[in-house]
Design a protein around this motif. Structure first.
Motif, short mmCIF file in Angstrom:
data_model
loop_
_atom_site.label_atom_id
_atom_site.label_comp_id
_atom_site.label_asym_id
_atom_site.label_seq_id
_atom_site.Cartn_x
_atom_site.Cartn_y
_atom_site.Cartn_z
N ALA A 1 0.83 -1.21 0.00
CA ALA A 1 0.00 0.00 0.00
C ALA A 1 0.87 1.25 0.00
O ALA A 1 0.60 2.21 -0.73
CB ALA A 1 -0.93 0.00 1.21
N ALA B 1 2.85 1.65 -3.30
CA ALA B 1 2.02 2.08 -4.43
C ALA B 1 2.06 3.59 -4.60
O ALA B 1 1.62 4.12 -5.63
CB ALA B 1 0.58 1.61 -4.23
N PRO C 1 -1.91 7.48 -6.01
CA PRO C 1 -2.78 7.02 -7.09
C PRO C 1 -3.03 8.13 -8.11
O PRO C 1 -2.99 9.32 -7.78
CB PRO C 1 -4.07 6.65 -6.36
CG PRO C 1 -4.07 7.52 -5.15
CD PRO C 1 -2.63 7.68 -4.75
N GLN D 1 -8.28 9.26 -6.95
CA GLN D 1 -8.79 8.60 -5.75
C GLN D 1 -9.95 9.42 -5.19
O GLN D 1 -9.81 10.63 -4.98
CB GLN D 1 -7.68 8.47 -4.70
CG GLN D 1 -8.11 7.80 -3.41
CD GLN D 1 -6.99 7.77 -2.39
OE1 GLN D 1 -6.20 8.72 -2.28
NE2 GLN D 1 -6.87 6.68 -1.65
N ARG E 1 4.04 1.63 -9.92
CA ARG E 1 2.88 1.10 -10.65
C ARG E 1 2.71 -0.39 -10.40
O ARG E 1 1.60 -0.88 -10.24
CB ARG E 1 3.02 1.39 -12.14
CG ARG E 1 2.79 2.86 -12.50
CD ARG E 1 2.64 3.05 -14.01
NE ARG E 1 3.89 2.86 -14.72
CZ ARG E 1 4.79 3.82 -14.92
NH1 ARG E 1 4.59 5.03 -14.43
NH2 ARG E 1 5.90 3.57 -15.60
N GLN F 1 1.23 -0.80 -7.05
CA GLN F 1 -0.20 -0.49 -7.07
C GLN F 1 -1.01 -1.69 -7.55
O GLN F 1 -2.06 -2.03 -6.99
CB GLN F 1 -0.47 0.72 -7.96
CG GLN F 1 -1.93 1.11 -8.03
CD GLN F 1 -2.46 1.62 -6.72
OE1 GLN F 1 -1.99 2.62 -6.20
NE2 GLN F 1 -3.44 0.93 -6.14
N GLN F 2 -0.52 -2.36 -8.60
CA GLN F 2 -1.22 -3.55 -9.09
C GLN F 2 -1.22 -4.66 -8.05
O GLN F 2 -2.22 -5.35 -7.86
CB GLN F 2 -0.56 -4.02 -10.39
CG GLN F 2 -0.74 -3.07 -11.56
CD GLN F 2 -0.10 -3.59 -12.83
OE1 GLN F 2 0.11 -4.79 -12.98
NE2 GLN F 2 0.23 -2.69 -13.75
N HIS G 1 -1.04 -4.28 -4.84
CA HIS G 1 -1.94 -3.87 -3.76
C HIS G 1 -3.40 -4.06 -4.16
O HIS G 1 -4.21 -4.52 -3.35
CB HIS G 1 -1.67 -2.40 -3.40
CG HIS G 1 -2.59 -1.88 -2.34
ND1 HIS G 1 -2.62 -2.39 -1.07
CD2 HIS G 1 -3.53 -0.90 -2.37
CE1 HIS G 1 -3.52 -1.75 -0.35
NE2 HIS G 1 -4.09 -0.85 -1.12
N ASP G 2 -3.73 -3.72 -5.40
CA ASP G 2 -5.10 -3.92 -5.87
C ASP G 2 -5.48 -5.41 -5.83
O ASP G 2 -6.60 -5.77 -5.44
CB ASP G 2 -5.25 -3.40 -7.30
CG ASP G 2 -5.18 -1.87 -7.37
OD1 ASP G 2 -5.30 -1.23 -6.32
OD2 ASP G 2 -4.98 -1.35 -8.48
N THR H 1 -6.04 -6.48 -2.28
CA THR H 1 -7.32 -5.97 -1.79
C THR H 1 -8.47 -6.84 -2.27
O THR H 1 -9.41 -7.15 -1.51
CB THR H 1 -7.53 -4.53 -2.28
OG1 THR H 1 -6.46 -3.70 -1.78
CG2 THR H 1 -8.85 -3.97 -1.79
N GLU H 2 -8.42 -7.29 -3.54
CA GLU H 2 -9.47 -8.17 -4.06
C GLU H 2 -9.47 -9.51 -3.34
O GLU H 2 -10.54 -10.04 -2.99
CB GLU H 2 -9.26 -8.38 -5.56
CG GLU H 2 -9.53 -7.15 -6.41
CD GLU H 2 -9.35 -7.44 -7.89
OE1 GLU H 2 -9.34 -8.63 -8.27
OE2 GLU H 2 -9.22 -6.49 -8.67
#
Length: 435
Positions: free
Chosen positions: A134, A137, A140, A143, A209, A212-213, A215-216, A219-220
């Motif tokens: 997080a 990342a 963003p 946001q 970047r 960030q991917q 982390h995404d 999160t999912e």
């Protein structure tokens, strides 16, 4: 440059405008890219930290007027405390001020002039602090927070390109002398890293970047894992333990994030110290987390009054008790308690020796035993308790009304129920507030 300035169409677009090179170029490009009757506003935050600040605010207002933008300025109150980070104080105050100005203008899109070098610096500083995905990342591109889209349309642009744009259009901007102050970590990076490793900027921004991917994705996965084992109020620790260590850690971190910014050390302690059947508590930012009956619970810090106080609950509605971190919800009910009995109640915490009768025909038990039988967690057993003018127990937070306080069956009554702060958002509309 102008085409990338506005990430979406909006009636009003706000631009965070410090007056420096980056924000001046962004304001100019945003105005050039505005369509139809789109309104562009420049928002300046006066930090009051340097003697030049008054002149900077005047400069920003003049430039905004020249470019055809609306202008607003907010001066921050106070100053950093002893030992506080000046950077953190200024950043937090700036975010609050920009948020408030944007909402006051009726806008929901705020553009920020961060660019690729800013992103690379943020990634590197977070890495040096030992941040996870997080933090790595970094920033963003867009946001939504508190009703506002904070957008950074130039996050992939090198600063050299922004500088060339400003020169091409003859823009004038402020040079902040604090940008050369080596006491600030970001300035030290600019003075030493980029001259020595000019190609590092693009690589570090790319790493942000990738983070960030990652982390995404985390999160999912956490959302899927928590769907069957958690509510905002309780996390099933037995089922959490059935996940792989990496997924358990990821899910626990995500659940805690709904209540606080959890340090990594807390996540590790919870996973290593909990065992089935354990009742335990761990200090956490802003409160405590509790393991009880194989569930994990969060309790915000709520200092409770040491002295008894008098309350009037004779009217239906929500009666807020901020010092106890909740409210009494009073509603018409049968069976219930006579209204006149609720006009002058003493509210206090447990002192020992209290007895509670759960229902008609049952035996009054010690309050400790009644709490245990009801499954009331230990950290919710301290009160508040309500006593009538004769000293008779009327109600207990978490347990409800004492059956001995009920009015006769044919007499109108009121129910009294305690709501924690976490439940108030869901129930504020349940009853009118008292006049």
């Amino acid at each position: 440059m102008a085409d990338s300035a506005t990430p979406r169409t909006a009636d009003t677009v706000a631009v965070a405008f410090s007056g420096g090179l980056d924000s001046t170029a962004l304001l100019h490009a945003t105005i050039r890219a505005a369509v139809d009757e789109q309104r562009v506003l420049a928002f300046h935050v006066h930090h009051g930290l340097l003697p030049e600040a008054d002149g900077w605010a005047a400069h920003c207002e003049a430039v905004a007027q020249e470019l055809g933008a609306g202008f607003a300025c907010t001066r921050l109150d106070g100053a950093p405390g002893r030992g506080d980070s000046v950077e953190a104080w200024a950043r937090d105050g700036r975010h609050r001020a920009l948020h408030d100005m944007t909402l006051a203008a009726g806008a929901d899109l705020l553009l920020l002039a961060h660019h690729r070098q800013d992103q690379a610096e943020t990634f590197l500083l977070q890495a040096m602090r030992g941040a996870g995905s997080a933090g790595l990342a970094a920033m963003p591109r867009a946001q939504w927070r508190d009703g506002i889209c904070w957008a950074r349309p130039w996050l992939d642009q090198p600063r050299a390109l922004i500088h060339a744009y400003a020169l091409q259009h003859g823009l004038r901007w402020i040079e902040d002398p604090s940008n050369g102050d080596a006491r600030y970590a970001r300035n030290r990076l600019r003075q030493s890293l980029w001259p020595a490793f000019p190609a590092a900027e693009a690589g570090l921004a790319q790493a942000a970047r990738w983070a960030q991917q990652a982390h995404d994705l985390a999160t999912e996965v956490a959302a899927e894992d928590l769907a069957g084992i958690a509510t905002p109020e309780r996390l099933d620790l037995t089922r959490l333990a059935s996940l792989s260590p990496a997924r358990a850690r990821n899910a626990l971190r995500a659940w805690l994030a709904g209540h606080m910014q959890a340090p990594a050390s807390l996540v590790e302690r919870l996973l290593s110290e909990w065992r089935p059947g354990l009742t335990a508590s761990w200090p956490a930012p802003g409160g405590e987390v509790h393991a009880y009956r194989d569930g994990l619970f969060w309790a915000a810090a709520s200092p409770q009054p040491s002295q008894a106080e008098v309350v009037d609950l004779a009217r239906p509605g929500l009666h807020f008790q901020p010092r106890w971190g909740g409210a009494w919800l009073v509603e018409a009910a049968n069976p219930g308690i006579a209204a006149q009995r609720l006009t002058r109640l003493t509210q206090r915490g447990r002192r020992g020796g209290e007895q509670f009768q759960r229902a008609f025909g049952t035996v009054a038990r010690s309050l400790k035993k009644a709490c245990q039988e009801a499954g009331l967690p230990p950290w919710r057993r301290s009160g508040p308790l309500l006593f009538d003018a004769a000293g008779q127990l009327v109600a207990v937070a978490g347990l409800g009304m004492d059956a001995r306080a009920f009015a006769d069956q044919d007499e109108p009554g009121l129910s009294v129920r305690w709501l924690e702060d976490s439940a108030l958002l869901q129930s504020e509309g349940a009853a009118p507030k008292p006049a």
